[in-house]
Design a protein around this motif. Structure first.
Motif, PDB file in Angstrom:
ATOM      1  N   CYS A 108     -17.941   0.362  15.346  1.00  0.00           N
ATOM      2  CA  CYS A 108     -18.085  -0.240  14.474  1.00  0.00           C
ATOM      3  C   CYS A 108     -18.508  -1.673  15.291  1.00  0.00           C
ATOM      4  O   CYS A 108     -17.516  -2.077  14.718  1.00  0.00           O
ATOM      5  N   LYS A 142     -20.508  -7.683   9.847  1.00  0.00           N
ATOM      6  CA  LYS A 142     -19.331  -8.205   9.952  1.00  0.00           C
ATOM      7  C   LYS A 142     -19.182  -9.350   9.639  1.00  0.00           C
ATOM      8  O   LYS A 142     -20.235 -10.338  10.437  1.00  0.00           O
ATOM      9  N   LEU A 148     -18.295  -1.492   8.345  1.00  0.00           N
ATOM     10  CA  LEU A 148     -16.762  -0.903   8.119  1.00  0.00           C
ATOM     11  C   LEU A 148     -16.377   0.280   7.321  1.00  0.00           C
ATOM     12  O   LEU A 148     -16.666   1.640   7.425  1.00  0.00           O
ATOM     13  N   TYR A 160      -9.050   0.891  12.140  1.00  0.00           N
ATOM     14  CA  TYR A 160      -9.807  -0.546  12.747  1.00  0.00           C
ATOM     15  C   TYR A 160      -9.199  -1.220  13.817  1.00  0.00           C
ATOM     16  O   TYR A 160      -8.407  -1.662  13.295  1.00  0.00           O
ATOM     17  N   ASP A 167     -13.357  -9.186  12.984  1.00  0.00           N
ATOM     18  CA  ASP A 167     -12.648  -8.102  12.902  1.00  0.00           C
ATOM     19  C   ASP A 167     -11.578  -7.499  11.754  1.00  0.00           C
ATOM     20  O   ASP A 167     -11.464  -7.305  10.691  1.00  0.00           O
TER      21      ASP A 167
END
Ligand SMILES: O=C(O)COP(=O)(O)O
Ligand SMILES: [Mg+2]
Length: 213
Positions: A108, A142, A148, A160, A167
């Motif tokens: 991702c 993101k 995600l 994750y 993130d």
């Protein structure tokens, strides 16, 4: 079985030299002032369109140059090979261990999909991933959680793993436990980013992840 989604730049790969080379070549072709390798991490994290907006502002160029800069940077991004030595030490072994333990691994990343595909092909990471979501795979990037959520594909038990504020925000927005790799392109101190675990050495990652389930 767990599904573990990974960020790419600054998490699995120290991609700054590669990103810098592509951007600097494109700036030079357009006759614009350049950026240094040292300045580059500060531009990374919200995807290539934002990176190039930041670069144009930094070099004092007009935002009107964005499309031309994007097109030339993408050209170099996908045609310049990524060096397997740019992977953080222990990454392939850690991914192998996690796969062998039966986990599903996905990617991702805000890096554009085409550049992600070439980077994971060149560095030998491609076979580890069941699913790859890039920064232009969906209408949003993101820290919007959609990427995600797509990368985790309905799994019940998830993690994750990423390196940046982006993130961490993404994981929070998606309601997914976040593991912080501390050696990437973060600006804030680690303790300011909510996380279930953090690590700096990929050789320790599988054992650390195993304590989380
Ligand atoms: O391309 C970026 O801006 C960052 O990419 P990443 O999401 O893999 O860290
Ligand atoms: Mg990153």
């Amino acid at each position: 079985m767990k599904t573990i989604a990974f960020d790419l730049d600054g998490t699995l790969m120290d991609s700054v030299p590669h990103i810098h080379a592509a951007v600097a070549e494109a700036l030079s072709e357009l006759g614009l002032p350049t950026i240094t390798v040292e300045e580059t991490p500060g531009f990374v994290g919200r995807g290539l369109p934002v990176l190039l907006e930041r670069v144009l502002a930094h070099v004092g160029a007009s935002p009107d140059r964005h499309k031309a800069l994007y097109d030339r940077t993408m050209h170099h991004y996908v045609t310049t090979p990524s060096d397997p030595a740019s992977l953080y030490p222990g990454v392939p072994e850690a991914l192998e261990t996690l796969r062998s333990a039966g986990h599903r691994l996905t990617l991702c990343t805000n890096k554009p999909f085409a550049a992600t595909e070439t980077a994971i092909r060149d560095t030998g990471l491609a076979p580890f991933f069941d699913l790859v979501i890039g920064g232009d795979s969906l209408p949003t990037r993101k820290p919007d959680p959609a990427m995600l959520i797509a990368a985790l594909d309905g799994a019940a038990q998830t993690l994750y793993v990423g390196d940046s504020e982006t993130d961490c925000e993404t994981a929070q927005a998606a309601g997914v436990p976040f593991v912080l790799f501390t050696e990437g392109y973060r600006n804030a101190p680690p303790e300011t980013l909510p996380h279930v675990a953090l690590f700096s050495d990929w050789t320790l990652a599988p054992d650390i992840f195993a304590t989380l389930w």
